[in-house]
Design a protein around this motif. Structure first.
Motif, PDB file in Angstrom:
ATOM      1  N   VAL A   3      -8.144   0.245  -9.600  1.00 32.70           N
ATOM      2  CA  VAL A   3      -7.930  -0.196  -8.232  1.00 32.70           C
ATOM      3  C   VAL A   3      -6.831   0.673  -7.626  1.00 32.70           C
ATOM      4  O   VAL A   3      -5.767   0.838  -8.228  1.00 32.70           O
ATOM      5  CB  VAL A   3      -7.510  -1.683  -8.185  1.00 32.70           C
ATOM      6  N   GLU A   4      -7.102   1.231  -6.464  1.00 38.33           N
ATOM      7  CA  GLU A   4      -6.115   2.044  -5.770  1.00 38.33           C
ATOM      8  C   GLU A   4      -5.230   1.153  -4.898  1.00 38.33           C
ATOM      9  O   GLU A   4      -5.730   0.324  -4.153  1.00 38.33           O
ATOM     10  CB  GLU A   4      -6.804   3.081  -4.880  1.00 38.33           C
ATOM     11  N   VAL A   5      -3.921   1.342  -5.003  1.00 34.56           N
ATOM     12  CA  VAL A   5      -2.970   0.635  -4.158  1.00 34.56           C
ATOM     13  C   VAL A   5      -2.614   1.585  -3.019  1.00 34.56           C
ATOM     14  O   VAL A   5      -2.112   2.683  -3.261  1.00 34.56           O
ATOM     15  CB  VAL A   5      -1.697   0.243  -4.937  1.00 34.56           C
ATOM     16  N   LYS A   6      -2.882   1.159  -1.789  1.00 37.70           N
ATOM     17  CA  LYS A   6      -2.651   2.010  -0.621  1.00 37.70           C
ATOM     18  C   LYS A   6      -1.526   1.440   0.237  1.00 37.70           C
ATOM     19  O   LYS A   6      -1.298   0.236   0.257  1.00 37.70           O
ATOM     20  CB  LYS A   6      -3.928   2.117   0.212  1.00 37.70           C
ATOM     21  N   VAL A   7      -0.862   2.335   0.955  1.00 37.44           N
ATOM     22  CA  VAL A   7       0.175   1.910   1.896  1.00 37.44           C
ATOM     23  C   VAL A   7      -0.490   1.110   3.012  1.00 37.44           C
ATOM     24  O   VAL A   7      -1.416   1.609   3.657  1.00 37.44           O
ATOM     25  CB  VAL A   7       0.913   3.124   2.490  1.00 37.44           C
ATOM     26  N   PRO A   8      -0.052  -0.128   3.228  1.00 37.05           N
ATOM     27  CA  PRO A   8      -0.661  -0.942   4.287  1.00 37.05           C
ATOM     28  C   PRO A   8      -0.209  -0.483   5.666  1.00 37.05           C
ATOM     29  O   PRO A   8       0.802   0.210   5.813  1.00 37.05           O
ATOM     30  CB  PRO A   8      -0.142  -2.347   3.983  1.00 37.05           C
ATOM     31  N   SER A   9      -0.919  -0.901   6.668  1.00 32.93           N
ATOM     32  CA  SER A   9      -0.573  -0.596   8.055  1.00 32.93           C
ATOM     33  C   SER A   9       0.668  -1.379   8.465  1.00 32.93           C
ATOM     34  O   SER A   9       0.812  -2.551   8.139  1.00 32.93           O
ATOM     35  CB  SER A   9      -1.744  -0.959   8.964  1.00 32.93           C
ATOM     36  N   ALA A  29       2.047  -6.062 -16.132  1.00 30.48           N
ATOM     37  CA  ALA A  29       0.931  -6.831 -15.580  1.00 30.48           C
ATOM     38  C   ALA A  29       1.331  -7.306 -14.194  1.00 30.48           C
ATOM     39  O   ALA A  29       2.509  -7.561 -13.924  1.00 30.48           O
ATOM     40  CB  ALA A  29       0.620  -8.025 -16.475  1.00 30.48           C
ATOM     41  N   ILE A  30       0.339  -7.422 -13.321  1.00 31.74           N
ATOM     42  CA  ILE A  30       0.604  -7.898 -11.963  1.00 31.74           C
ATOM     43  C   ILE A  30      -0.510  -8.838 -11.529  1.00 31.74           C
ATOM     44  O   ILE A  30      -1.670  -8.649 -11.913  1.00 31.74           O
ATOM     45  CB  ILE A  30       0.767  -6.725 -10.974  1.00 31.74           C
ATOM     46  N   ALA A  31      -0.147  -9.850 -10.778  1.00 29.20           N
ATOM     47  CA  ALA A  31      -1.108 -10.825 -10.256  1.00 29.20           C
ATOM     48  C   ALA A  31      -1.394 -10.515  -8.785  1.00 29.20           C
ATOM     49  O   ALA A  31      -0.621  -9.828  -8.120  1.00 29.20           O
ATOM     50  CB  ALA A  31      -0.531 -12.231 -10.388  1.00 29.20           C
ATOM     51  N   VAL A  32      -2.474 -11.046  -8.295  1.00 32.63           N
ATOM     52  CA  VAL A  32      -2.790 -10.930  -6.874  1.00 32.63           C
ATOM     53  C   VAL A  32      -1.650 -11.556  -6.069  1.00 32.63           C
ATOM     54  O   VAL A  32      -1.125 -12.606  -6.437  1.00 32.63           O
ATOM     55  CB  VAL A  32      -4.126 -11.642  -6.562  1.00 32.63           C
ATOM     56  N   ASP A  33      -1.255 -10.908  -5.011  1.00 26.69           N
ATOM     57  CA  ASP A  33      -0.197 -11.341  -4.103  1.00 26.69           C
ATOM     58  C   ASP A  33       1.211 -11.256  -4.691  1.00 26.69           C
ATOM     59  O   ASP A  33       2.173 -11.727  -4.073  1.00 26.69           O
ATOM     60  CB  ASP A  33      -0.440 -12.751  -3.557  1.00 26.69           C
ATOM     61  N   ALA A  44      11.173  -0.860  10.115  1.00 27.91           N
ATOM     62  CA  ALA A  44      11.342  -2.046   9.262  1.00 27.91           C
ATOM     63  C   ALA A  44      11.232  -1.684   7.779  1.00 27.91           C
ATOM     64  O   ALA A  44      10.703  -0.639   7.419  1.00 27.91           O
ATOM     65  CB  ALA A  44      10.283  -3.082   9.592  1.00 27.91           C
ATOM     66  N   THR A  45      11.736  -2.598   6.959  1.00 31.19           N
ATOM     67  CA  THR A  45      11.548  -2.525   5.509  1.00 31.19           C
ATOM     68  C   THR A  45      10.609  -3.658   5.131  1.00 31.19           C
ATOM     69  O   THR A  45      10.743  -4.767   5.642  1.00 31.19           O
ATOM     70  CB  THR A  45      12.891  -2.669   4.770  1.00 31.19           C
ATOM     71  N   LYS A  46       9.661  -3.369   4.235  1.00 32.57           N
ATOM     72  CA  LYS A  46       8.640  -4.359   3.907  1.00 32.57           C
ATOM     73  C   LYS A  46       8.358  -4.332   2.402  1.00 32.57           C
ATOM     74  O   LYS A  46       8.300  -3.267   1.810  1.00 32.57           O
ATOM     75  CB  LYS A  46       7.366  -4.021   4.685  1.00 32.57           C
ATOM     76  N   ARG A  47       8.189  -5.504   1.820  1.00 31.22           N
ATOM     77  CA  ARG A  47       7.733  -5.603   0.427  1.00 31.22           C
ATOM     78  C   ARG A  47       6.226  -5.792   0.464  1.00 31.22           C
ATOM     79  O   ARG A  47       5.727  -6.730   1.081  1.00 31.22           O
ATOM     80  CB  ARG A  47       8.412  -6.763  -0.282  1.00 31.22           C
ATOM     81  N   CYS A  48       5.517  -4.907  -0.199  1.00 31.37           N
ATOM     82  CA  CYS A  48       4.060  -4.939  -0.216  1.00 31.37           C
ATOM     83  C   CYS A  48       3.587  -5.645  -1.478  1.00 31.37           C
ATOM     84  O   CYS A  48       4.178  -5.496  -2.547  1.00 31.37           O
ATOM     85  CB  CYS A  48       3.499  -3.522  -0.174  1.00 31.37           C
ATOM     86  N   VAL A  49       2.519  -6.406  -1.339  1.00 27.91           N
ATOM     87  CA  VAL A  49       1.979  -7.170  -2.463  1.00 27.91           C
ATOM     88  C   VAL A  49       0.705  -6.523  -2.990  1.00 27.91           C
ATOM     89  O   VAL A  49       0.033  -5.766  -2.294  1.00 27.91           O
ATOM     90  CB  VAL A  49       1.704  -8.638  -2.074  1.00 27.91           C
ATOM     91  N   SER A  50       0.386  -6.862  -4.212  1.00 30.31           N
ATOM     92  CA  SER A  50      -0.828  -6.367  -4.845  1.00 30.31           C
ATOM     93  C   SER A  50      -2.045  -7.133  -4.325  1.00 30.31           C
ATOM     94  O   SER A  50      -1.998  -8.347  -4.172  1.00 30.31           O
ATOM     95  CB  SER A  50      -0.727  -6.541  -6.362  1.00 30.31           C
ATOM     96  N   THR A  51      -3.106  -6.415  -4.075  1.00 35.89           N
ATOM     97  CA  THR A  51      -4.357  -7.054  -3.651  1.00 35.89           C
ATOM     98  C   THR A  51      -5.288  -7.290  -4.827  1.00 35.89           C
ATOM     99  O   THR A  51      -6.380  -7.817  -4.656  1.00 35.89           O
ATOM    100  CB  THR A  51      -5.078  -6.183  -2.603  1.00 35.89           C
ATOM    101  N   SER A  52      -4.828  -6.904  -6.028  1.00 34.62           N
ATOM    102  CA  SER A  52      -5.652  -7.049  -7.221  1.00 34.62           C
ATOM    103  C   SER A  52      -4.770  -7.402  -8.413  1.00 34.62           C
ATOM    104  O   SER A  52      -3.602  -7.026  -8.458  1.00 34.62           O
ATOM    105  CB  SER A  52      -6.390  -5.735  -7.484  1.00 34.62           C
ATOM    106  N   ALA A  53      -5.340  -8.093  -9.374  1.00 32.41           N
ATOM    107  CA  ALA A  53      -4.628  -8.397 -10.620  1.00 32.41           C
ATOM    108  C   ALA A  53      -4.971  -7.320 -11.643  1.00 32.41           C
ATOM    109  O   ALA A  53      -6.040  -6.721 -11.594  1.00 32.41           O
ATOM    110  CB  ALA A  53      -5.037  -9.766 -11.147  1.00 32.41           C
TER     111      ALA A  53
END
Length: 76
Positions: A3-9, A29-33, A44-53
């Motif tokens: 799964v590719e993790v992309k920079v969100p808009s 390991a990482i969980a969704v969200d 701004a500074t933003k924390r991005c979440v995973s869209t996939s586990a």
């Protein structure tokens, strides 16, 4: 499956961000969200979440490096 993790808009006027800090590392390991990375734009500074586990297999950008919105920055 990779799964590719992309920079969100961030909004219309933001096209590039800078990676501030990875909150997970390769092998973790990482969980969704779950929070994955903190990025910063000129607005701004933003924390991005995973869209996939899954498990983080590769970080493609390091702290201080810039990335375009939509660019792949990690693999799960």
């Amino acid at each position: 499956m990779i799964v590719e993790v992309k920079v969100p808009s961030f909004g219309e006027s933001v096209s590039t961000v800078v990676v501030v800090e990875w909150l997970k590392q390769v092998g973790d390991a990482i969980a969704v969200d779950a929070e994955l990375v903190e990025v910063e734009s000129d607005k701004a500074t933003k924390r991005c979440v995973s869209t996939s586990a899954g498990v983080i297999t590769k970080l493609l950008k390091g702290p201080g490096e810039s990335a375009d919105v939509g660019e792949v920055i990690a693999l799960i």
